[in-house]
Design an enzyme around this catalytic site. Sequence first.
Site, PDB file in Angstrom:
ATOM      1  N   SER A 141      -6.458   2.134 -14.721  1.00  0.00           N
ATOM      2  CA  SER A 141      -5.961   2.052 -13.365  1.00  0.00           C
ATOM      3  C   SER A 141      -7.054   2.186 -12.302  1.00  0.00           C
ATOM      4  O   SER A 141      -6.832   1.802 -11.160  1.00  0.00           O
ATOM      5  CB  SER A 141      -4.917   3.142 -13.136  1.00  0.00           C
ATOM      6  OG  SER A 141      -5.501   4.425 -13.276  1.00  0.00           O
ATOM      7  N   SER A 181      -8.029   5.028 -18.150  1.00  0.00           N
ATOM      8  CA  SER A 181      -8.179   4.453 -16.815  1.00  0.00           C
ATOM      9  C   SER A 181      -9.589   4.440 -16.247  1.00  0.00           C
ATOM     10  O   SER A 181      -9.816   3.803 -15.220  1.00  0.00           O
ATOM     11  CB  SER A 181      -7.280   5.180 -15.827  1.00  0.00           C
ATOM     12  OG  SER A 181      -6.005   4.627 -15.887  1.00  0.00           O
ATOM     13  N   LYS A 203     -11.542   7.270  -5.982  1.00  0.00           N
ATOM     14  CA  LYS A 203     -10.264   6.614  -6.282  1.00  0.00           C
ATOM     15  C   LYS A 203      -9.195   7.166  -5.348  1.00  0.00           C
ATOM     16  O   LYS A 203      -9.225   8.362  -5.013  1.00  0.00           O
ATOM     17  CB  LYS A 203      -9.908   6.892  -7.753  1.00  0.00           C
ATOM     18  CG  LYS A 203      -8.646   6.223  -8.254  1.00  0.00           C
ATOM     19  CD  LYS A 203      -8.455   6.515  -9.742  1.00  0.00           C
ATOM     20  CE  LYS A 203      -7.190   5.904 -10.315  1.00  0.00           C
ATOM     21  NZ  LYS A 203      -7.039   6.181 -11.761  1.00  0.00           N
TER      22      LYS A 203
END
Length: 477
Positions: free
Chosen positions: A151, A175, A76
């Site tokens: 997210s 997330s 990420k």
Amino acid sequence: MNLYRSYKNLQDDLQNGSVKCVEVVNYYLSRIEQNKGLNAFLEVWGDEALQRAEAIDEKIKQGKAGRLAGMVIAIKDNICYKYHKVSAASKILEGFVSLYSATAVERLLAEDAIIIGRTNCDEFAMGSSNENSAYGKVLNPCDNTRVPGGSSGGSAVAVAAGLCMAALGSDTGGSIRQPASFCGVVGIKPSYGRISRYGLIAYASSLDQIGTFTNNIHDCALLLEIMAGKDGYDSTMSQKPVPALSEELPSVNVKKLKVAYLEDCLNREGLDPEIKKGVLNMVQALKDAGHVVEPVSFPFLDYGVPVYYVLTTAEASSNLSRYAGVNFGYRSPAATNIESTYKKSRSEGFGTEVKRRIMTGTFVLSAGYYDAYYAKGQKVRRLFLDKTNAILEKYDLILSPTTPGTAFKFGQNDLDPVKMYLEDIFTVQAPITGLPAISLPLGRHSNGLPFGIQLMGRKYDELTLLAFSKYLMEDMK
Ligand code: GLN
């Protein structure tokens, strides 16, 4: 080459020479190229991954390869990798290059994993749909008109669409688990203090944890045991030794485990009836298989999201004060003095949601309101912990849906941030309490979309959590 859905299978083939790491990397690179439209990756480090693959192929030949040799992993875009760009999907960090690697990344590399690129996400990990990225939305591979969740949307999509074998995400309120649920993959948030936060761009430091997206439990266990464990760079790390999770999974007697399910979650207005049915069917199937599965009440459910937003915005307002246009990141060209440097750089560099949270956090921490909001939030956090631990004294695991619905359409929650925040109603309990939780891709809705079943376990007891997850995924099906 075919798509490998498990590292064990790939590892066998690498060992017997029927496939090479270079082929594996080329294969994923071509899939990434074909699926560019999903916008899962912000940057792909193809040449470097190929070079590494060549070196690892050599190591395999010499019998010196690490435990993750040839595992292709995406990270990420809020996890640092030395001499690589990292932006937290924000304009304010555009072009920023990290000078060090996150401990989690270091440990993966030390075992010969191959990092293939950085994935799109909501700006500073704030969001539930990946619509808050400064670099465009990510499409859900199950239905391109729908969000992948957030997210860590890019990481979930990268694994779901077979663009890499596993991916790292971060989870502060859901997330990892919510996008895992929306995209149909396994996503875990380990206990707070299990995996070092060194090199993870901070959002809300007392809740943030790095975790993984995988296709199965064994890969999840292996990655976790390699990344977990004490680290001198993160003082909040547990000093407890980490079991050899991937090997010890079979040693857990899953038949003996007692499971609670949260009635308040199932009776919650807004829960999709098919998801409710999915959880109840699982409860019945477990009972039929001889397990003790009982309903328990958790009366604080409705306070989870408000408390999460008081505590996390407070921490975010403090953490994000470092982006001031001075030491690193974006500096407004219109700035003329120190004050306008701060004001203009932050106004131009941050997106709307990040600004909303910085302002909310500044408000809840302000002198006149500190006791009314932040101090009260801490007290409710304590209540959450005590009540959840009381349940976990009697039961080994807590079962619930991961999300109230399946992946929603782009723009659906745009006008109503509170509606978007309620996406996290079932996922915030684990980070508020620091407990480990996992989303398993066991549900399938009549609309064709996947949904996750969530399990939460005792602190640092990822072994039980994973062993039972494996049982649900492989034996109960
Ligand atoms: N969706 C939640 C939020 O918007 C969770 C984010 C996270 O876990 N990083 O804050």
